[in-house]
Design an enzyme around this catalytic site. Structure first.
Site, short mmCIF file in Angstrom:
data_model
loop_
_atom_site.label_atom_id
_atom_site.label_comp_id
_atom_site.label_asym_id
_atom_site.label_seq_id
_atom_site.Cartn_x
_atom_site.Cartn_y
_atom_site.Cartn_z
N ASP A 107 0.86 -1.17 0.00
CA ASP A 107 0.00 0.00 0.00
C ASP A 107 0.90 1.23 0.00
OD1 ASP A 107 -2.47 1.59 0.48
OD2 ASP A 107 -1.47 1.99 2.39
N ASP A 123 -1.35 -0.44 6.20
CA ASP A 123 -1.46 0.12 7.55
C ASP A 123 -2.83 0.67 7.87
OD1 ASP A 123 -1.33 2.42 5.87
OD2 ASP A 123 -0.66 3.61 7.58
N ASP A 164 -7.03 -1.01 4.09
CA ASP A 164 -6.19 -2.14 3.66
C ASP A 164 -6.58 -3.45 4.32
OD1 ASP A 164 -4.58 -0.31 2.20
OD2 ASP A 164 -3.44 0.14 4.02
#
Length: 827
Positions: A506, A726, A730
């Site tokens: 990410d 995080d 996600d």
């Protein structure tokens, strides 16, 4: 990681149900706009350009013949695919279950639950200790569901209820078992072992004393076997019912075999008893498993308490606070600066910047005004908003939680290597034991001698070493990871991580710092950069906008006055001329907030800070020399903040979410033998700058949260996938990946979904996670290799009648000791 404020029963419907009444996106199932996003060279219609581009790319590379097979992670245990449960007409319940430890547990619990009238479907995951039930609320009450699943050694409870108490019970069982085990061994040392070698015992071993001694040993051993070893026996029973032999079955067979033979020997008046074998097997294997859990619990304790991100109350426009379930579609809600928007809706009054990073992953706040849609779970940063609740009266964040739970409950645990080997080894040992017994009987041996031969084969098959091979090695891996700031939340990571082919990163908060910071200052020729930052910081300190906070933090030390006098009440913020801190050093007077900027009087001059166009609208010219820095900042994915006074713009401050300092080194390590893919909700320059980084193979930009999990699913066609993220957006992708790794600075939802958490928030530790997992996996294979090599020699000797149970037990103990020593070596 059991804390969760989300109700365990009847969470919001998954995203697919939100699409009722309109077409759904072919990637993420979210509703498509009135004119869906399409392209002639891509099949299907999509909700956004990001979903279309993901499908375009993965359709070119996905050579899997069956897409459903790619999505499925079942290992043949009979667990249902959680996505299929969405088609059932019932309500959802997500329960935590203590006691699952193998894939056969999943099949057993699903079968048990579906036997109950009113349960329409069930899917369980021992990897996440979760079971999802779809039930008929007219036939079953939600409060009765845990009782349906509980029993046979399993305990089900609400996900929000915390630890089910298994840890305390395990300690008590082991301590009591150890106490009674010492009592048994005292009897053996004083009375039984001497007779095996032809010595007279301390006291006469006959008559009443003999019966009393045998009864004590039998009683203590029974307690150890059926209480301390209950989890082993339960695992064996479950494996038999599911017709999937596992290591518990081998251990239980040896323990029960020696116990049964010895009990029969007592009844027949024999003095050669092998209860000590039962005691040793049960206590050694139980202690090894408990040690593994203890190390994991200590490692998990390294995680700090993370802030809950879900909302359970809403404030009506009148100021009254009500429970979230009491809010109806169309109700008007007031959300103050710094508060989280409770439900999806539309702005009907006010304008503000909204931080959507939690649910979209986009790092830059988005301006919202009357008529704009807002998402539940996002944060209003700098001004109050009044919103009308949407027709569904639900939250985008809650839908993410529901999607996460659905994925977790449908995520089967990876069968441990020892259990895979046991499916072949256990039937083989059983066949050899039965065959040796039958041959002995056929050749004239007495029934007791024949049974003893078969028992020796089972005992010598090394159940202790095999039972310890995996838990001790995993405990060592968990401990080594904890020492390096990595918390292992799921031991399945040691099976999957060594084989990772694709690492998905990410962008926001993982590849970047996740916080806004000043990255460059461009001042006009006649303006001092420090003076520019001093004045800009003084004004921005009175604004709650994340970009304003970055500018204020970058101002020279002592330049920014205490902002405690800044307006905080919504009515004061609405006043366009609230004063603050007059008379303080560096104080700002006549503070004013306007669309896309703020202003205030500093040192007798009105300083204006904000979007370059906003300054132009207020009559401040922008010199040509500053146009280039403005464009450069935008192309680099940063936000240009113009600062001006005395009729013109004096400089530009570039603010952005900067890449981590260790990003280049981390990418170099992660890309060694693996494909690196960047996944982000950002679009344009904020995402494009990562395409040029060495080590990055692909960038998927503009991907909405619900589509991240599906993207990870489709990437599995390329091999084993690891996801690193995080944010709460996600979490579904972390749960869907073969290996999920969360950064320690992330949200609780992300850490709940992950297999490992990087406590120190250090990206370089991601590669260390793979290294530790690979080393641990090798250690497991070494332990199992030794155990099976030993068996290759010992079992033929036992079948040939060259060993008796006593020597078999001694050899088993030696083999177990070697496994313990090998596991204790540093990784």
């Amino acid at each position: 990681m059991t804390e969760n404020t989300q109700p365990s029963v009847r969470p919001p419907e998954p995203p697919s149900t939100a699409a009722s009444g309109s077409d759904a996106c072919d990637l993420c199932d979210l509703p498509t706009p009135p004119e869906p996003i399409t392209d002639p060279d891509v099949d299907g219609s999509y909700c956004c350009r990001g979903c279309l581009e993901v499908s375009r790319t993965l359709e070119r590379t996905d050579d899997a013949p069956d897409e459903s097979a790619v999505r499925s992670r079942l290992d043949g245990s009979g667990a249902a695919d959680g996505r299929d449960l969405d088609d059932l007409d019932g309500e959802d319940a997500f329960l935590a279950v203590e006691g699952m430890h193998c894939s056969t547990c999943e099949a057993f619990l699903e079968t048990t639950a579906e036997r109950e009238g009113g349960v329409l479907g069930a899917t369980a995951s021992y990897a996440t200790d979760t079971i999802r039930l779809v039930y008929d609320p007219d036939r079953l009450a939600a409060a009765d569901l845990p009782e349906i699943v509980s029993g046979h050694g399993y305990t089900a409870f609400d996900r929000s209820a915390g630890d089910g108490g298994e840890a305390d019970d395990g300690v008590a069982a082991l301590l009591l078992g150890g106490f009674f085990g010492m009592m048994v061994m005292v009897w053996y040392i004083l009375f039984l072992y001497p007779t095996y070698f032809g010595f007279e015992p301390v006291a006469a071993f006959s008559g009443y004393e003999s019966a009393f001694l045998a009864a004590n040993i039998w009683l203590f051993t029974s307690f150890i076997l059926f209480y301390t070893g209950s989890s082993i026996l339960r695992g064996a029973v479950v494996s038999l019912r599911a017709r999937r032999p596992n290591m518990d079955l081998l251990v239980a067979t040896a323990a029960l075999g020696s116990y049964g033979y010895s009990t029969l020997a007592i009844l027949l008046g024999e003095h050669h008893l092998y209860f000590d074998v039962t005691v040793a097997i049960v206590l050694v294997v139980t202690a090894g498993t408990h040690y593994e859990k203890l190390v994991k619990r200590r490692a998990t304790g390294l995680l700090s308490e993370l802030t809950e991100r879900q909302v359970d109350e809403a404030r009506l426009e009148s100021g009254e606070t009500v429970p979230l379930e009491a809010v109806e579609p169309g109700d008007r809600l007031l959300v103050r600066p710094g508060e989280r928007i409770p439900l999806d809706g539309e702005v009907v009054e006010g304008s503000a910047a909204v931080d959507e990073s939690l649910v979209t992953g986009e790092s830059l706040p988005v301006g919202k005004a009357v008529g704009d849609a807002v998402r539940g779970g996002t944060v209003v940063t700098d001004a109050p908003l009044v919103l009308a609740v949407g027709d569904e009266a639900e939250s985008t964040l809650d839908r993410l939680v529901s999607l996460l739970w659905s994925i977790q409950s449908a995520r089967p645990g990876v069968q441990r290597l020892a259990d895979k080997l046991a499916t072949v080894f256990v039937p083989l040992v059983a066949a050899l034991a039965v065959g040796a017994t039958a041959v002995a009987l056929a050749t004239g041996s007495s029934p007791s001698a024949a049974l003893l031969l078969g028992l020796t084969v089972v005992i010598v098959s090394c159940p202790c070493a095999l039972g310890l091979a995996t838990p001790l090695a995993i405990a060592a891996g968990v401990q080594a990871a904890a020492e390096r700031g990595i918390v292992v939340a799921a031991a399945t990571i040691f099976e999957d991580a060594p084989d990772v082919d694709v690492v998905v990163l990410d962008k926001t908060g993982t590849m970047t710092t996740g916080t806004m910071a000043v990255e460059a200052v461009h001042a006009a020729d006649d303006t001092d950069p420090d003076e520019l930052l001093r004045r800009a910081g003084a004004v921005e300190a009175l604004s709650a906008h994340p970009i304003a906070a970055a500018v204020a933090d970058a101002a020279p030390e002592g330049a920014v006055a205490d902002a405690s006098g800044a307006p905080s009440d919504p009515d004061e913020i609405r006043d366009a001329d609230a004063a603050n801190g007059a008379g303080c050093p560096g104080a700002v007077e006549s503070f004013e907030r306007f669309d896309r900027g703020v202003s205030g009087v500093v040192d007798g001059e009105r300083v204006v800070v904000g979007h370059p166009d906003a300054l132009r609208e207020r009559g401040l010219s922008v010199p040509g020399a500053l146009e280039s820095p403005i464009e450069d900042a935008r192309e680099a994915g940063r936000v240009p903040v113009a600062v001006g006074w005395d009729g013109r713009t004096r400089g530009v401050v570039a603010v952005g979410d900067s890449p981590r300092e260790d990003l280049a080194a981390a990418l170099e390590t992660l890309s060694d033998g693996r494909e690196v893919v960047v996944l982000t909700g950002d679009e344009g320059p904020a995402a494009e700058r990562f395409r040029a980084l060495d080590g990055v193979d692909e960038v998927f930009a503009g991907v909405p949260p619900a589509a991240k999990a599906e993207t990870v699913d489709r990437l599995r066609a390329r091999g084993t996938v690891a996801m690193v993220g995080d944010g709460s957006n996600d979490a579904p992708a972390l749960a869907a990946a073969d290996v999920g790794i969360a950064m320690g600075g992330g949200t609780k939802l992300a850490t709940d979904a992950a297999d490992a958490v990087i406590v120190g928030d250090d990206l370089a530790a991601v590669a260390e996670t793979f290294d530790i997992a690979s080393s641990t996996h090798r250690r497991v294979r070494q332990n199992l290799g030794w155990a099976f090599c030993y068996n290759a020699v010992a079992i033929p000797l036992a079948v040939a009648g060259l060993l008796n149970p006593l020597f078999a037990a001694v050899a088993m103990a030696a083999s177990s000791l070697l496994v313990v020593c090998n596991s204790a070596r540093s990784l």
